[in-house]
Scaffold this active site. Structure first.
Site, PDB file in Angstrom:
ATOM      1  N   ASP A 147     -46.589  18.125 -37.792  1.00 60.46           N
ATOM      2  CA  ASP A 147     -47.807  17.313 -37.804  1.00 60.46           C
ATOM      3  C   ASP A 147     -48.461  17.346 -36.425  1.00 60.46           C
ATOM      4  O   ASP A 147     -48.370  18.359 -35.728  1.00 60.46           O
ATOM      5  CB  ASP A 147     -47.421  15.887 -38.245  1.00 60.46           C
ATOM      6  CG  ASP A 147     -48.540  15.175 -38.979  1.00 60.46           C
ATOM      7  OD1 ASP A 147     -49.608  14.992 -38.384  1.00 60.46           O
ATOM      8  OD2 ASP A 147     -48.356  14.803 -40.151  1.00 60.46           O
ATOM      9  N   HIS A 163     -52.049  10.783 -36.525  1.00 61.31           N
ATOM     10  CA  HIS A 163     -51.615  11.212 -37.862  1.00 61.31           C
ATOM     11  C   HIS A 163     -50.099  11.442 -37.924  1.00 61.31           C
ATOM     12  O   HIS A 163     -49.421  10.978 -38.845  1.00 61.31           O
ATOM     13  CB  HIS A 163     -52.380  12.493 -38.206  1.00 61.31           C
ATOM     14  CG  HIS A 163     -52.243  12.954 -39.616  1.00 61.31           C
ATOM     15  ND1 HIS A 163     -51.209  13.768 -40.032  1.00 61.31           N
ATOM     16  CD2 HIS A 163     -53.016  12.751 -40.718  1.00 61.31           C
ATOM     17  CE1 HIS A 163     -51.365  14.040 -41.311  1.00 61.31           C
ATOM     18  NE2 HIS A 163     -52.450  13.428 -41.754  1.00 61.31           N
ATOM     19  N   SER A 201     -51.613  13.045 -47.356  1.00 60.10           N
ATOM     20  CA  SER A 201     -50.811  13.078 -46.126  1.00 60.10           C
ATOM     21  C   SER A 201     -49.851  11.908 -46.060  1.00 60.10           C
ATOM     22  O   SER A 201     -48.775  12.016 -45.493  1.00 60.10           O
ATOM     23  CB  SER A 201     -51.724  12.945 -44.898  1.00 60.10           C
ATOM     24  OG  SER A 201     -52.204  14.190 -44.495  1.00 60.10           O
TER      25      SER A 201
END
Ligand SMILES: *[C@@H]1O[C@H](CO)[C@@H](O)[C@H](O)[C@H]1NC(C)=O
Ligand SMILES: *[C@@H]1O[C@H](CO)[C@@H](O)[C@H](O)[C@H]1NC(C)=O
Ligand SMILES: *[C@@H]1O[C@H](CO)[C@@H](O)[C@H](O)[C@H]1NC(C)=O
Ligand SMILES: *[C@@H]1O[C@H](CO)[C@@H](O)[C@H](O)[C@H]1NC(C)=O
Length: 789
Positions: A145, A218, A558
């Site tokens: 990520d 994220h 996600s």
């Protein structure tokens, strides 16, 4: 051999040049080689790779960066390397001895809904039983990520035992990421930027960190969903107050930073897969969108195959391209493809209009509120002015940067249409133009799917129908009677019905690469998920946002993917001998398709009943997955048979599996739908000659329920179809025993004659094996395509 370094030195003079001889653009290619084909004259694989690139290129070709042409070399999940070269060099290399495949680099995007194209909303309540257990404590989840914020309390290592002895990973220090960042919780951290920088030039070191540090948010969010510790109280600016915990709170984490400001590059992702396999991870979690190319050209599918062969579960996001069909990505059958559903939690923030209408909206805005009781003037750039002199009504209706006229906008609530720029960016544009609030309205294309965002000003999101009412109200206003309204923020509401629903943005089947394999596999919470957030990044994800919050609420597949990654770690801890396919089977056959009103789950975008192309096998059910009764197992060799039945060439198959495949036997044995998959999908093309078409699926169930058991088949046939199962009873005498059965499906192809040419009809049913204690459910999907004419 001594020639090689000298040659490199000469070529390095032109470092950084990206146009090759003859003006051909250089780009990155990923080259798969046969591992045992290295000629003995080369001391290492890297020497061989460099020599191969050089001899394939015209010797007068442009220079390579310092250190030679190679970007990464791969040896665990994949064998080969990546390098910059011209298309003609790549073509020459493709036919060099020992080279199995040459794939062009592709760039992927994160699968959150913060990116402009997507809609946007949850965190799953982990069951007390799983969370209290020690399950997962010796397993390592790799999160590929944007890196990680190591000091966050969700990643504290208090009370955890020593790092598992088999762990071989590393902790790469760098800016903002001192060597002590790795702990007994965060056992490894690496970053992969060479592919990114080879394509985009050196990164801007004041905007991002050349280290595993997460400067986006994220990666911290997804890692904490998979394996965050208990954190209490956790909330984002007052919303969703409670305990935040990952699915496997005791599992170890390893962060592999592969996504940068410029995207996530395949050559870097593959390097992370390679490192993760060598480091000894148990699960790979990949919340990155895919591309739609055959598996032998898809670096993620190939890297994931190498990981699966090494016994690693690979869980990936389905993508946020919904609600349209054929939007699902990361669709290889050896990966778990995870779509997104809602939870029974909502964040209502309704719009009250001057004429008394109330429009339902959602928001997690936290900050200075609108004045209670005051009605504000409403402005819509698309009709009632608000556009700056240099811009069109269209860009003002979208609230694009620079499109609003501060003189008109100041002190008003702006109505902005969804699309083009991100939802948070629209809030920022309105805020900078002096607006006091924003209503983000869906267009027809977006439907009724809503995402609650943490905007920089008081703002809410409304659906397409409400958006139409609002625009109509504004266009009927006059100077004397201006349109007015306010936003009523109601905080967090629990016990919402119906839930779960399939999130509007969640990508849908059928699977564009192999319709015989139903995708997505399942759904998990992905709408409005509360999880950890870095201290250095504002929750809206726009640079002007100076607010700081320990947790943030995001939406996307996600967020759904790491729920399944964490659960896979728990299952692997409980059942160490299970293969990745068995773990996926347990998750899929125990998934549920009913919502909390006891009806079939619905689709957020329309409110209509959803089907297997929306939710796959259903919504993940952690408790039942621990004890599935039966599993459908798949060995790596079975995937070779599957690829043979896709009519891939032996060269194509070798690019994925590193095996020389002899497809003759496999093709005789049947069709791609015979892969021992936990779901069944049949596609019939009506040729106009027969009234009925038939197919069959061969499946083998392995008894994992703990001993003697008799299972009976219960069939709910897709409407209009006949389904038979032989035998209809499976009597297992011992644990681990395998028994096979055949499912025959007949579909009424005659119906297709009345359909629009090229259109298709989808019918879903299910086969459930029950022994009184377990229910092992597989969806059966039948697609009848009308002839194209
Ligand atoms: C690098 O990032 C900083 C901080 O975001 C920004 O101010 C600067 O303009 C960027 N430099 C370049 C060359 O883009
Ligand atoms: C749910 O519906 C099924 C039939 O569709 C019924 O048999 C079952 O009792 C219902 N369950 C609840 C909790 O209402
Ligand atoms: C593969 O080729 C065979 C023979 O031409 C054909 O019947 C079959 O439908 C093909 N399968 C796929 C998945 O394209
Ligand atoms: C299903 O079986 C019945 C009875 O054998 C038959 O009449 C019917 O045509 C079959 N339907 C299909 C779609 O094959």
């Amino acid at each position: 051999m001594a020639l090689l370094p000298t040659l490199l030195l000469v070529l390095a003079v032109a470092a950084g040049v990206s146009a090759g001889e003859g003006g051909e653009e250089e780009r990155t290619y990923i080259v798969r080689v046969d591992a045992d084909a290295k000629p003995s004259v080369y001391p290492t694989h890297a020497h061989w790779y460099e020599a191969a690139v050089m001899s394939a290129s015209d010797s007068s070709s442009s220079g390579w960066p310092e250190g030679g042409p190679l970007i990464h070399t791969y040896s665990a999940a994949f064998h080969g390397f990546s390098a910059r070269m011209t298309p003609s060099t790549a073509a020459a290399l493709a036919s060099a001895p020992g080279v199995a495949a040459v794939l062009p680099e592709r760039v992927r995007r994160l699968a959150t809904t913060r990116s402009p194209r997507f809609l946007g909303l949850l965190s799953s309540p982990p069951s007390a039983l799983l969370a209290d257990s020690d399950f997962g404590a010796d397993l390592v989840i790799a999160v590929l990520d944007t890196g990680i914020s190591p000091a966050h309390r969700s990643f504290h290592d208090r009370g955890l035992g020593p790092v598992p002895v088999r762990w071989r990973g590393a902790c790469s220090a760098g800016p903002g990421f001192p060597p002590a960042s790795c702990t007994r919780k965060l056992v490894g951290a690496r970053f992969f930027a060479k592919g990114y920088e080879a394509a985009s030039g050196p990164m801007n070191a004041s905007a991002e960190a050349r280290s595993p540090l997460d400067t986006d948010g994220h990666g911290t969010h997804t890692a904490s969903i998979a394996a965050g510790r208990y954190a209490f109280p956790a909330s984002t600016l007052g919303y969703a107050r409670g305990v935040a915990a990952g699915m496997a709170p005791k599992a170890r984490l390893a962060a592999y930073k592969v996504c940068w400001a410029g995207g996530c590059f395949d050559s870097d992702i593959l390097a992370a897969f390679d490192a993760a396999v060598a480091d000894g991870v148990d699960v790979v979690s990949l919340s990155v969108g895919g591309v739609v190319v055959p598996y032998y050209l898809d670096a993620i599918a190939i890297g994931a195959f190498g990981a699966t062969e090494a016994g690693i579960v690979v869980s990936a996001s389905a993508g946020n391209g919904g609600p349209g069909g054929v939007t699902v990505t990361n669709v290889a059958p050896w990966m778990a493809t995870v779509g997104a559903g809602s939870m029974d939690r909502a964040f209502p923030a309704n719009v009250r209009l001057g004429d008394g209408q109330v429009l339902d909206g959602v928001s997690v805005y936290g900050g200075p509120a609108l004045e209670p009781g005051k009605m504000y003037e409403l402005v819509y750039g698309g009709s009632s002015g608000g556009a700056s002199s240099s811009s069109s009504g269209y860009s003002a209706s979208m609230c694009l940067d620079g499109s609003l006229d501060p003189a008109t906008v100041r002190g008003k609530i702006l109505v902005c249409d969804r699309g083009v720029n991100s939802r948070a960016a629209k809030g920022d544009v309105v805020h900078r133009a002096g607006g006091v609030g924003m209503v983000l309205a869906n267009g027809a294309f977006d439907g009724e799917g809503l995402v609650a965002d943490c905007h920089v000003l008081p703002a809410t999101a409304i659906g397409a129908a409400a958006g139409d009412k609002l625009r109509k109200y504004i266009s009927s206003s006059t100077k004397q009677r201006p349109a007015t309204g306010t936003i009523l923020f109601e905080g967090t509401r629990l016990g919402v019905h119906p839930a779960p629903v399939v999130a509007a943005f969640s990508a849908r089947g059928p699977n564009p690469q192999s319709p015989e394999i139903l995708k997505p596999d399942l759904i998990a919470p992905g709408l409005n998920i509360l999880a950890a957030w870095p201290s250095g990044v504002g929750p809206a994800g726009v640079p002007s946002d100076v607010r700081r919050t320990e947790f943030n609420i995001l939406s996307g597949t996600s967020m759904a993917c790491p729920h399944v990654s964490g659960l896979a770690a728990l299952l692997k801890a409980a059942h160490p001998t299970w293969s990745p396919a068995a773990i996926k089977s347990a998750l899929m056959t125990t998934a549920y398709v009913k919502d909390n009103r006891n009806g079939t789950m619905t689709d957020e975008s329309t409110g209509a009943i959803a089907d297997a192309f929306d939710f796959g096998a259903g919504h993940v059910d952690p408790m039942r997955a621990m004890d599935p009764g039966l599993v459908y197992d798949i060995a790596p060799a079975d995937y070779v048979t599957f690829l043979c039945n896709l009519n891939y060439t032996e060269q194509n198959i070798r690019a994925i599996t590193r095996r020389t495949a002899d497809c003759r036997g496999a093709r005789r044995a049947g069709h791609a739908g015979n892969l021992n998959y936990p779901s069944m999908s049949a596609t019939f093309v009506a040729d106009g000659t027969k009234a009925t078409m038939r197919t069959h699926f061969i499946r083998t169930a392995t008894n994992v329920g703990g001993g003697r058991a008799t299972y009976r088949a219960e069939v709910r046939a897709p409407k209009g179809c006949n389904v038979t199962v032989r035998p209809s009873e499976l009597a297992f005498r011992r644990d681990g025993q395998k028994l096979s059965f055949v499912v025959r499906v007949e579909a009424p192809v005659a119906a297709a004659r009345k359909m629009e040419p090229g259109s298709s009809l989808v019918r879903s049913g299910a086969l459930t094996w029950t022994d009184g204690r377990h229910a092992v459910r597989s969806p059966i999907v039948v697609t009848v395509q009308a002839p194209l004419e």
